[in-house]
Design a protein around this motif. Structure first.
Motif, PDB file in Angstrom:
ATOM      1  N   SER A  20       0.817  -1.207   0.000  1.00  0.00           N
ATOM      2  CA  SER A  20       0.000   0.000   0.000  1.00  0.00           C
ATOM      3  C   SER A  20       0.855   1.264   0.000  1.00  0.00           C
ATOM      4  N   GLY A  83      -8.015   5.083  -4.198  1.00  0.00           N
ATOM      5  CA  GLY A  83      -8.731   3.851  -3.878  1.00  0.00           C
ATOM      6  C   GLY A  83      -9.011   2.952  -5.065  1.00  0.00           C
ATOM      7  N   TYR A  86      -6.547   0.052  -5.823  1.00  0.00           N
ATOM      8  CA  TYR A  86      -6.425  -1.150  -4.991  1.00  0.00           C
ATOM      9  C   TYR A  86      -7.273  -2.254  -5.586  1.00  0.00           C
ATOM     10  N   ALA A 157     -11.605   1.407  -2.202  1.00  0.00           N
ATOM     11  CA  ALA A 157     -10.867   0.144  -2.351  1.00  0.00           C
ATOM     12  C   ALA A 157     -11.783  -1.054  -2.101  1.00  0.00           C
TER      13      ALA A 157
END
Length: 346
Positions: A20, A83, A86, A157
């Motif tokens: 991340s 987001g 992801y 995400a």
């Protein structure tokens, strides 16, 4: 009657993989922010981002998020753009376990059981009613300057990963944000497929319970069993490594960030060399933890408006205000005086 589903973690401060942080750094770099500016204050060398097995502390990812928000000024929707990047593969073996689950309900149950293998900051309260599954995402424990960004990132995400699990689509009944509507909500409608409600009492998502029984196209009992075994081992290993970072942070907070590494090692009844090695294994360093604690305490003391820059420097153990100002600029990219002025304008 509604049923609360168990969640593995009670706060966001759990160790996590480096994926991340690497994603956020790439996200910022594509928008012209140098990698060093995004890693400022984390104690992470750039090479760590290229190691898929590396572990980082949650506070290090939080620092990257704060640097990102500081560089862009926290415009509405910044978290959406992060987001959507992801995907289920971002989460490694944890993601493969979810996508290999028999149904969406099995995938969600697995995700909640191993949530400390995710990158989430806004913790979910999940409730299953007769006709819908409700998620409330709580951001109360997060610093104010990154709440919106991390909430947007986390909820986007989750939405993106669920669509990876069910390529045919997911019926979202409601999506509500507590913050006020942005000047132009079009991007929110584009990402989620409809316009969310703003100014709601809580951050809230509801999906049709009928979706939970849908079989996942890549379901594999053999794969999910193998992945779960790896997830159990990974959680155990990360928890064992992370304990030392929490102990050091707690001791530094207790004395206002003024202990030396030798003092902390002595209190923990280990050698300085052992402490340094165990912190490296946990993905952090004594210098990184000391900077993190001092930055948090400095921002807290400055925000009260009751202490001068010289007073704050003295309380944090700096012999001269100039040394504190230099350190504060290294942590935040700005001086204490500019930080104070920005806080007053906000």
């Amino acid at each position: 009657m509604a049923q609360l589903l168990p969640v593995a973690v009670r706060d966001w401060d759990f160790p996590r993989g480096v994926a991340s942080v690497a994603l956020l750094v790439r996200f910022g770099a594509e928008r012209g922010v140098p990698r060093d500016a995004l890693l400022r204050g984390t104690g992470l060398p750039p090479s760590r981002l290229d190691d898929p097995a590396a572990q980082v502390d949650a506070h290090q990812e939080l620092t990257v998020a704060r640097n990102l928000v500081r560089e862009f000024g926290d415009p509405p929707g910044l978290g959406l753009e992060a987001g959507v990047r992801y995907r289920v593969t971002t989460f490694g073996v944890f993601g493969f376990a979810c996508i290999s689950s028999p149904t969406l309900r099995d995938a969600i149950t697995f995700a909640l059981r191993y949530l400390d293998l995710s990158f989430i900051f806004c913790l979910p309260v999940v409730e299953l009613a007769d006709d819908e599954l409700r998620f409330e995402l709580r951001d109360d424990g997060l610093p104010h300057d990154v709440r919106r960004f991390l909430l947007e990132r986390d909820i986007t995400a989750i939405h993106t990963v669920m669509h990876d699990l069910l390529p045919g689509g997911l019926h979202v009944r409601r999506l509500q944000f507590r913050f006020p509507a942005p000047p132009d909500p079009a991007r929110y409608a584009e990402v989620f497929g409809f316009r969310p409600a703003f100014g709601a009492p809580a951050h809230h998502v509801a999906i049709d319970a009928a979706s939970l029984g849908q079989p996942l196209p890549q379901a594999s009992a053999h794969t999910v069993a193998l992945c779960e075994a790896q997830c159990r081992e990974l959680v155990s290993r990360r928890r064992a490594r992370s304990g030392i970072a929490h102990q050091v942070r707690d001791k530094l907070i207790r004395v206002g960030g003024t202990l030396a590494m030798e003092d902390v090692a002595r209190e923990l009844n280990i050698s300085t060399r052992t402490l340094r090695r165990r912190l490296e294994d946990a993905g952090t360093s004594f210098r990184g933890l000391l900077d993190e604690v001092r930055q948090a305490l400095a921002e807290e003391m400055l925000a009260t408006g009751a202490l001068s820059v010289e007073d704050v420097a003295l309380r944090l153990g700096y012999a001269e205000a100039s040394s504190f100002i230099y350190a504060f600029r290294r942590w935040t990219g700005t001086t204490p005086a500019r930080y104070l002025r920005a806080g007053k304008r906000a």
